[in-house]
Design an enzyme around this catalytic site. Structure first.
Site, PDB file in Angstrom:
ATOM      1  N   ASN A   9      15.577  19.609  57.951  1.00  0.00           N
ATOM      2  CA  ASN A   9      15.939  19.818  59.351  1.00  0.00           C
ATOM      3  C   ASN A   9      15.175  21.047  59.841  1.00  0.00           C
ATOM      4  O   ASN A   9      15.513  22.166  59.480  1.00  0.00           O
ATOM      5  CB  ASN A   9      17.464  20.040  59.450  1.00  0.00           C
ATOM      6  CG  ASN A   9      17.903  20.417  60.859  1.00  0.00           C
ATOM      7  OD1 ASN A   9      17.117  20.342  61.802  1.00  0.00           O
ATOM      8  ND2 ASN A   9      19.157  20.829  60.995  1.00  0.00           N
ATOM      9  N   LYS A  11      15.075  22.233  62.723  1.00  0.00           N
ATOM     10  CA  LYS A  11      15.767  22.904  63.841  1.00  0.00           C
ATOM     11  C   LYS A  11      14.756  23.164  64.965  1.00  0.00           C
ATOM     12  O   LYS A  11      13.849  22.357  65.154  1.00  0.00           O
ATOM     13  CB  LYS A  11      16.472  24.167  63.351  1.00  0.00           C
ATOM     14  CG  LYS A  11      17.386  23.860  62.147  1.00  0.00           C
ATOM     15  CD  LYS A  11      18.347  24.937  61.806  1.00  0.00           C
ATOM     16  CE  LYS A  11      19.193  24.496  60.620  1.00  0.00           C
ATOM     17  NZ  LYS A  11      20.226  25.458  60.278  1.00  0.00           N
ATOM     18  N   HIS A  96      25.745  18.252  63.795  1.00  0.00           N
ATOM     19  CA  HIS A  96      25.356  19.479  63.088  1.00  0.00           C
ATOM     20  C   HIS A  96      26.219  20.627  63.610  1.00  0.00           C
ATOM     21  O   HIS A  96      26.559  20.683  64.788  1.00  0.00           O
ATOM     22  CB  HIS A  96      23.863  19.773  63.319  1.00  0.00           C
ATOM     23  CG  HIS A  96      23.365  20.862  62.427  1.00  0.00           C
ATOM     24  ND1 HIS A  96      23.607  22.194  62.702  1.00  0.00           N
ATOM     25  CD2 HIS A  96      22.699  20.828  61.251  1.00  0.00           C
ATOM     26  CE1 HIS A  96      23.083  22.924  61.721  1.00  0.00           C
ATOM     27  NE2 HIS A  96      22.536  22.113  60.826  1.00  0.00           N
ATOM     28  N   GLU A  98      25.570  23.522  64.431  1.00  0.00           N
ATOM     29  CA  GLU A  98      25.014  24.258  65.576  1.00  0.00           C
ATOM     30  C   GLU A  98      25.281  23.500  66.876  1.00  0.00           C
ATOM     31  O   GLU A  98      25.458  24.102  67.935  1.00  0.00           O
ATOM     32  CB  GLU A  98      23.513  24.515  65.340  1.00  0.00           C
ATOM     33  CG  GLU A  98      23.329  25.615  64.297  1.00  0.00           C
ATOM     34  CD  GLU A  98      22.104  25.469  63.411  1.00  0.00           C
ATOM     35  OE1 GLU A  98      21.155  24.764  63.774  1.00  0.00           O
ATOM     36  OE2 GLU A  98      22.115  26.092  62.322  1.00  0.00           O
ATOM     37  N   GLU A 168      28.111  20.640  55.150  1.00  0.00           N
ATOM     38  CA  GLU A 168      27.418  21.908  55.398  1.00  0.00           C
ATOM     39  C   GLU A 168      28.447  22.959  55.819  1.00  0.00           C
ATOM     40  O   GLU A 168      28.817  23.016  57.005  1.00  0.00           O
ATOM     41  CB  GLU A 168      26.387  21.738  56.522  1.00  0.00           C
ATOM     42  CG  GLU A 168      25.276  20.771  56.206  1.00  0.00           C
ATOM     43  CD  GLU A 168      24.036  21.047  57.055  1.00  0.00           C
ATOM     44  OE1 GLU A 168      22.985  21.284  56.466  1.00  0.00           O
ATOM     45  OE2 GLU A 168      24.135  21.052  58.292  1.00  0.00           O
ATOM     46  N   GLY A 174      21.979  29.133  56.930  1.00  0.00           N
ATOM     47  CA  GLY A 174      21.053  30.162  57.386  1.00  0.00           C
ATOM     48  C   GLY A 174      21.480  31.576  57.036  1.00  0.00           C
ATOM     49  O   GLY A 174      20.945  32.541  57.569  1.00  0.00           O
TER      50      GLY A 174
HETATM   51  P1  13P Z   1      19.674  26.430  55.888  1.00  0.00           P
HETATM   52  O1  13P Z   1      19.098  25.619  54.756  1.00  0.00           O
HETATM   53  O2  13P Z   1      18.625  27.226  56.625  1.00  0.00           O
HETATM   54  O3  13P Z   1      20.844  27.238  55.465  1.00  0.00           O
HETATM   55  O4  13P Z   1      20.217  25.381  56.979  1.00  0.00           O
HETATM   56  C1  13P Z   1      21.014  24.345  56.550  1.00  0.00           C
HETATM   57  C2  13P Z   1      21.161  23.396  57.678  1.00  0.00           C
HETATM   58  O5  13P Z   1      21.762  23.701  58.687  1.00  0.00           O
HETATM   59  C3  13P Z   1      20.493  22.091  57.569  1.00  0.00           C
HETATM   60  O6  13P Z   1      20.914  21.229  58.568  1.00  0.00           O
END
Ligand code: 13P
Length: 268
Positions: A9, A11, A96, A98, A168, A174
């Site tokens: 991903n 992002k 997700h 976010e 997740e 992150g």
């Molecule tokens: P990270 O691997 O950067 O922690 O992000 C995970 C994520 O949100 C994948 O969708």
């Protein structure tokens, strides 16, 4: 047997130049594992066309980071699953964290997006997970179960099998703070158990075939431990998917954990 799946991903990262450079380094690495692992990358929407061309016939799939619940119409800023399908996407992330936390997508809205993606024959990747506060107040199971239940209510129990579930934990995304293998194992087992326990009598139990993947600060150093867990069927990778060496190494760990390396496939 569940075929493992690894999804990058990206992002809101990338540029025409950076994507090209990343893919040139990434593709030779991913090719080694494409028979034993389902692989996909989810770039930002403006780059779908570019990345689709770069993927060509490698067998590595294209994915998107979200899709509208609607087919078409006055929904400024949204993109429909039909459009994503036309662009060659096979996977679409829905819910997700976010999207849930920054853009207020509710369980019901996420479920409607899941349905729209599924109706097109694409694979929705339903992201679920608890915040730190919810974990500390022992609400992890109830939060994750209600996120899944909303999708079951929307599409029906059996249709959940059309998707992939990505656990997740919000506090691990992150942050560099990965959930421990024990924490991941408990939640993945709970998810499978919840689905098994909720199968309506007339329905076949879909829990054993459903792929449940983990995301949240997965890196080359922790990937093998996480992917070796019995109920973890792959990963959803954010930051590390932007680095060819790291994503390639994580794909290698998944192939290794699943016990089928490409060389073995070809020689036996
Ligand atoms: P990270 O691997 O950067 O922690 O992000 C995970 C994520 O949100 C994948 O969708």
């Amino acid at each position: 047997m569940r075929k493992p799946v690894l999804i990058g991903n990206w992002k809101m990262n990338g540029s025409l130049q950076a994507n090209q450079a990343l893919m040139v380094r990434l593709l030779p690495r991913l090719r080694l594992y494409r028979k034993s692992v389902d692989l996909a990358v989810c770039p930002p929407l403006p780059y779908l066309f570019q990345v689709r061309d770069l993927l060509g016939y490698t067998g590595i799939a294209l994915g998107a980071q979200n899709a509208s619940a609607f087919v078409s119409g006055a929904y400024t800023g949204e993109v429909s699953a039909t459009m994503l399908q036309e662009m060659g996407c096979r996977y679409v992330l829905v819910g997700h964290s976010e999207r849930r936390t920054l853009y207020g997508e509710s369980n019901q809205e996420v479920a409607a997006r899941f349905r729209a993606v599924m109706n097109l024959g694409l694979t929705p990747v339903l992201c679920v997970g608890e915040s730190l506060d919810e974990r500390e107040t022992e609400q992890t199971s109830s939060v994750v179960e209600s996120q899944i239940q909303a999708v079951i209510d929307e599409v029906g129990f059996s249709a959940l099998a059309n998707g992939v579930v990505a656990y997740e934990p919000v506090w691990a995304i992150g942050t560099g703070r990965t959930a421990t293998p024990e924490q991941v194992s408990v939640v993945h087992q709970n998810i499978r158990g919840f689905i098994a326990a909720n199968a309506p009598e007339a329905s076949q139990d879909i829990s054993e075939g459903l792929r449940i993947i983990y995301g949240g600060s997965v890196k080359p150093s922790n990937a093998l431990d996480l992917f070796s867990l019995a109920d973890v069927d792959g990963g959803l990778i954010g930051g590390a998917s932007l680095h060819a060496e790291d994503f390639g190494s994580i794909a290698g760990s998944l192939a290794k954990a699943s016990g089928i390396l490409e060389g073995e496939c070809e020689t036996h």
